[in-house]
Design an enzyme around this catalytic site. Structure first.
Site, PDB file in Angstrom:
ATOM      1  N   GLU A 158      53.997  34.579  37.383  1.00 41.83           N
ATOM      2  CA  GLU A 158      53.504  33.363  37.631  1.00 41.83           C
ATOM      3  C   GLU A 158      54.125  31.907  37.266  1.00 41.83           C
ATOM      4  O   GLU A 158      53.171  31.026  36.724  1.00 41.83           O
ATOM      5  CB  GLU A 158      52.284  33.310  38.604  1.00 41.83           C
ATOM      6  CG  GLU A 158      52.007  34.585  39.084  1.00 41.83           C
ATOM      7  CD  GLU A 158      50.000  34.514  39.287  1.00 41.83           C
ATOM      8  OE1 GLU A 158      49.015  33.259  38.464  1.00 41.83           O
ATOM      9  OE2 GLU A 158      49.658  35.219  39.864  1.00 41.83           O
ATOM     10  N   GLU A 263      52.504  44.416  43.408  1.00 42.13           N
ATOM     11  CA  GLU A 263      51.257  43.577  44.188  1.00 42.13           C
ATOM     12  C   GLU A 263      50.197  44.285  45.237  1.00 42.13           C
ATOM     13  O   GLU A 263      49.367  43.192  45.595  1.00 42.13           O
ATOM     14  CB  GLU A 263      49.986  42.872  43.013  1.00 42.13           C
ATOM     15  CG  GLU A 263      50.588  42.596  41.996  1.00 42.13           C
ATOM     16  CD  GLU A 263      50.784  41.769  41.180  1.00 42.13           C
ATOM     17  OE1 GLU A 263      49.180  40.719  41.625  1.00 42.13           O
ATOM     18  OE2 GLU A 263      50.529  40.556  39.722  1.00 42.13           O
TER      19      GLU A 263
HETATM   20  C1  XIL Z   1      44.077  39.746  39.405  1.00 45.93           C
HETATM   21  C2  XIL Z   1      42.864  40.814  38.957  1.00 45.93           C
HETATM   22  O1  XIL Z   1      43.514  42.330  39.982  1.00 45.93           O
HETATM   23  C3  XIL Z   1      41.429  40.594  39.007  1.00 45.93           C
HETATM   24  O2  XIL Z   1      40.555  41.438  38.715  1.00 45.93           O
HETATM   25  C4  XIL Z   1      41.274  39.412  38.063  1.00 45.93           C
HETATM   26  O3  XIL Z   1      39.884  39.110  37.641  1.00 45.93           O
HETATM   27  C5  XIL Z   1      42.331  38.586  38.117  1.00 45.93           C
HETATM   28  O4  XIL Z   1      43.620  39.081  38.163  1.00 45.93           O
HETATM   29  N1  XIL Z   1      48.132  37.910  40.186  1.00 45.93           N
HETATM   30  C6  XIL Z   1      48.111  38.871  39.190  1.00 45.93           C
HETATM   31  C7  XIL Z   1      47.697  39.701  38.680  1.00 45.93           C
HETATM   32  O5  XIL Z   1      49.599  38.508  38.606  1.00 45.93           O
HETATM   33  O6  XIL Z   1      47.361  40.289  37.318  1.00 45.93           O
HETATM   34  C8  XIL Z   1      46.014  38.949  39.054  1.00 45.93           C
HETATM   35  O7  XIL Z   1      44.912  40.343  39.184  1.00 45.93           O
HETATM   36  C9  XIL Z   1      46.303  38.749  40.799  1.00 45.93           C
HETATM   37  C10 XIL Z   1      47.123  37.908  40.888  1.00 45.93           C
END
Ligand code: XIL
Length: 373
Positions: A158, A263
């Site tokens: 990101e 994701e």
């Molecule tokens: C999220 C997790 O799912 C949560 O448990 C945590 O509180 C915050 O992060 N993008 C990403 C992930 O790359 O690491 C994130 O995961 C969601 C968005």
């Protein structure tokens, strides 16, 4: 508790235990995602801490049966793996690596450099020298420990704004725009036997995609290795940007790298920004329309979600030469971060398995895309 689980039959393909919420125990044979897509791409899931510690028995069974790739949801993030300067917490990541090796599962380690979930000591750093020292030491130590033990790294996560420019993170502020190339250089040196990826959300969108392409080209032009790009895929079920996704697969593949969907979750709830407001409080308090499915997901929505998932997987199959992995962000609906983001305490239904680990219509529609090829 154990007695309940003992009646789960070990069937050659896959079975599912619906023993959690009901007293009655039933076993049901369902197809396996990883078997169904084994000629096409890896099928992954995020794993939370409980699952990595093997305390979530039903989830762990399902993970072994359904998935051949896992990404730690949180435990390898900087604030957890290095909570204090040079004090590392490798217990859970070591466990994850053992669990994965035992079950023939590939680990995508997430992540090395990200602006979020940073440890307090690091967020407070003022001098560029301290940040540089942290940056080099963190990457070298973590990537070095798991070289070849994890299949791949999200080296940088990101780093981009929506318009394709670089996010104004502590890394950009203190190290300058070359920090991303430098992260890949350090990761490559410390972890020559694991793949190296860039991961981000919304990079299927044209402007942000152009930024990602420029960034990948810059890494390549520096003579460094970047093996793939991860498009996160947190989309609403009725707003999946299919045309942009297809264009992204083409453009990213043209750079000679793997494309992954890292994701995936197709949430069913409205988000504050859908109303053209970024103010979470404006819509979150006392507005039941923001949490309309507290008790159950209506069939009509489950069916539409199943269709959206099917369309997405048909597209992935069309580009199976380029798409190397599709990972869901969580095992079941109850375990999804979307129950608490961007508004806490809602009831969302973004995944293929319901809160009792029962496959939803979306599970079967995804499986069916293989036959339709
Ligand atoms: C999220 C997790 O799912 C949560 O448990 C945590 O509180 C915050 O992060 N993008 C990403 C992930 O790359 O690491 C994130 O995961 C969601 C968005």
């Amino acid at each position: 508790m154990m007695k309940k689980y003992s009646c789960i039959l070990a069937v050659a393909t896959t079975l599912l235990a619906g023993c959690l919420s009901t007293k009655k125990c039933f076993a049901q044979t369902i197809p396996s995602l990883k078997e169904t897509f084994k000629k096409d791409f890896l099928i992954g899931t995020a794993m939370n801490g409980q699952q990595i510690e093997e305390k979530d028995t039903v989830a762990d069974r399902l993970i072994k049966e359904q998935f051949n790739a896992v990404t730690p949801e949180n435990i390898m993030k900087a604030e957890i793996i290095e909570p204090k300067w040079n004090s590392f917490n490798f217990d859970l990541s070591d466990k994850l690596v053992v669990f994965a090796a035992k079950n023939n599962i590939k680990v995508n380690a997430h992540n090395l450099i990200w602006h979020s979930q940073l440890p307090e000591f690091m967020r407070r750093m003022q001098s560029a020298d301290s940040v540089k020292q942290y940056f080099e030491h963190h990457i070298t130590t973590v990537a070095g420990r798991y070289n070849g033990k994890v299949y791949s790294w999200d080296v940088v996560n990101e780093a981009l704004n929506e318009d394709g420019t670089l996010r104004n993170s502590i890394f950009l502020q203190k190290l300058g725009p070359d920090y991303i190339v430098q992260a890949f250089r350090l990761a490559q040196k410390a972890s020559p036997d694991s793949k190296l990826y860039y991961n981000d959300y919304n990079i299927e969108q044209p402007k942000k995609r152009a930024g990602a392409i420029a960034l990948i080209k810059k890494i390549q032009a520096a003579g460094l290795r970047i093996d793939g790009v991860g498009i996160q895929g947190h989309w609403r079920y009725d707003h999946v940007p299919m045309a942009d996704i297809e264009e992204s697969i083409k453009e990213f593949s043209a750079l000679g790298i793997e494309v992954m969907f890292t994701e995936i979750d197709l949430g069913v709830l409205r988000n504050p920004w859908d109303n053209n407001t970024a103010d979470v409080n404006a819509t979150s308090k006392g507005d039941s329309t923001m949490n309309p499915y507290k008790n159950a997901l209506p069939d009509s929505v489950a069916q539409k979600q199943a269709k959206a998932y099917a369309a997405l997987f048909s597209l992935f199959l069309k580009y199976k030469k380029n798409v190397t992995r599709v990972t869901f962000w969580g095992v079941n609906d109850g375990q999804s971060w979307l129950n608490n983001f961007p508004i806490r305490g809602r009831t969302n239904y973004p995944l293929l398995f319901d809160r009792n680990f029962k496959p939803k219509p979306a599970f079967y529609s995804v499986i069916a895309t293989v036959q339709d090829q």
